[in-house]
Design a protein around this motif. Structure first.
Motif, short mmCIF file in Angstrom:
data_model
loop_
_atom_site.label_atom_id
_atom_site.label_comp_id
_atom_site.label_asym_id
_atom_site.label_seq_id
_atom_site.Cartn_x
_atom_site.Cartn_y
_atom_site.Cartn_z
N SER A 82 33.14 12.13 -135.59
CA SER A 82 34.44 12.40 -136.19
C SER A 82 34.40 13.66 -137.03
O SER A 82 33.33 14.20 -137.33
N TRP A 83 35.57 14.12 -137.44
CA TRP A 83 35.64 15.41 -138.13
C TRP A 83 34.88 15.39 -139.45
O TRP A 83 34.32 16.40 -139.87
N ASN A 84 34.81 14.22 -140.09
CA ASN A 84 34.15 14.14 -141.40
C ASN A 84 32.77 13.52 -141.31
O ASN A 84 32.18 13.17 -142.33
N SER A 85 32.26 13.35 -140.09
CA SER A 85 30.92 12.80 -139.83
C SER A 85 30.77 11.33 -140.19
O SER A 85 29.66 10.79 -140.09
N ARG A 86 31.84 10.69 -140.56
CA ARG A 86 31.72 9.28 -140.96
C ARG A 86 31.52 8.36 -139.78
O ARG A 86 31.01 7.25 -139.92
N ARG A 87 31.95 8.80 -138.62
CA ARG A 87 31.83 7.94 -137.45
C ARG A 87 31.14 8.68 -136.32
O ARG A 87 31.41 9.85 -136.08
N THR A 88 30.27 7.95 -135.67
CA THR A 88 29.61 8.47 -134.47
C THR A 88 29.60 7.38 -133.42
O THR A 88 29.71 6.19 -133.73
N TYR A 89 29.46 7.81 -132.20
CA TYR A 89 29.37 6.84 -131.11
C TYR A 89 28.45 7.41 -130.04
O TYR A 89 28.65 8.54 -129.58
N TYR A 90 27.44 6.63 -129.66
CA TYR A 90 26.43 7.08 -128.71
C TYR A 90 26.53 6.28 -127.42
O TYR A 90 26.71 5.06 -127.43
N ALA A 91 26.32 6.97 -126.32
CA ALA A 91 26.17 6.29 -125.05
C ALA A 91 24.80 5.63 -124.99
O ALA A 91 23.83 6.13 -125.58
N ASP A 92 24.70 4.56 -124.26
CA ASP A 92 23.45 3.80 -124.21
C ASP A 92 22.22 4.62 -123.79
O ASP A 92 21.14 4.42 -124.34
N PRO A 93 22.35 5.52 -122.81
CA PRO A 93 21.15 6.24 -122.36
C PRO A 93 20.47 7.09 -123.44
O PRO A 93 19.30 7.44 -123.30
N VAL A 94 21.21 7.44 -124.48
CA VAL A 94 20.65 8.32 -125.51
C VAL A 94 20.55 7.66 -126.87
O VAL A 94 20.00 8.25 -127.81
N LYS A 95 21.04 6.46 -126.97
CA LYS A 95 21.02 5.76 -128.26
C LYS A 95 19.58 5.58 -128.73
O LYS A 95 18.72 5.14 -127.97
#
Length: 127
Positions: free
Chosen positions: A52-65
């Motif tokens: 997110s723009w403020n770095s508070r949220r991220t989301y990773y795909a399983d292959p790279v988590k």
């Protein structure tokens, strides 16, 4: 004119690390979600991670988590992708992208949600 420029790609051996950077210019504000995708030869573009723009949220795909980490420095208009424990199947062209949409998993994982794209940087992992 908006430009996203990736750098930091290269060739590494299995288990190695690389840090990709994406420098943005021309965006009217930092209020953009940023994402990293990759595309291997003969395959479709694959979502890896979004922030997110403020770095508070991220989301990773399983292959790279657990192996890749996204971060951003809005003061430098730059997004980073730290890649550890690289595998041969990580070989691809890596792209960063910017989206004006609100950060939601349903949005950030879809490449059509992104307004701007970089030219890509090649990552090659040898066994």
């Amino acid at each position: 004119q908006v430009q996203l420029v990736e750098s930091g790609g290269g060739s590494v051996q299995t288990g190695g690390s690389l840090r990709l950077s994406c420098a943005a210019s021309g965006l009217t504000s930092n209020n953009y979600c940023m994402g990293w995708f990759r595309q291997a030869p003969g395959k479709e573009r694959e979502f890896l991670v979004g922030i997110s723009w403020n770095s508070r949220r991220t989301y990773y795909a399983d292959p790279v988590k657990g192996r890749f980490t996204i971060s951003r420095d809005n003061a430098k208009n730059t997004v980073y992708l730290q890649m550890n424990s690289l595998k041969p199947e990580d070989t691809a062209v890596y792209y960063c992208a910017a989206s004006a949409l609100r950060f939601k998993e349903v949005n950030i994982t879809i490449h059509t949600s992104y307004d701007y794209w970089g030219q890509g940087t090649q990552v090659t992992v040898s066994s």
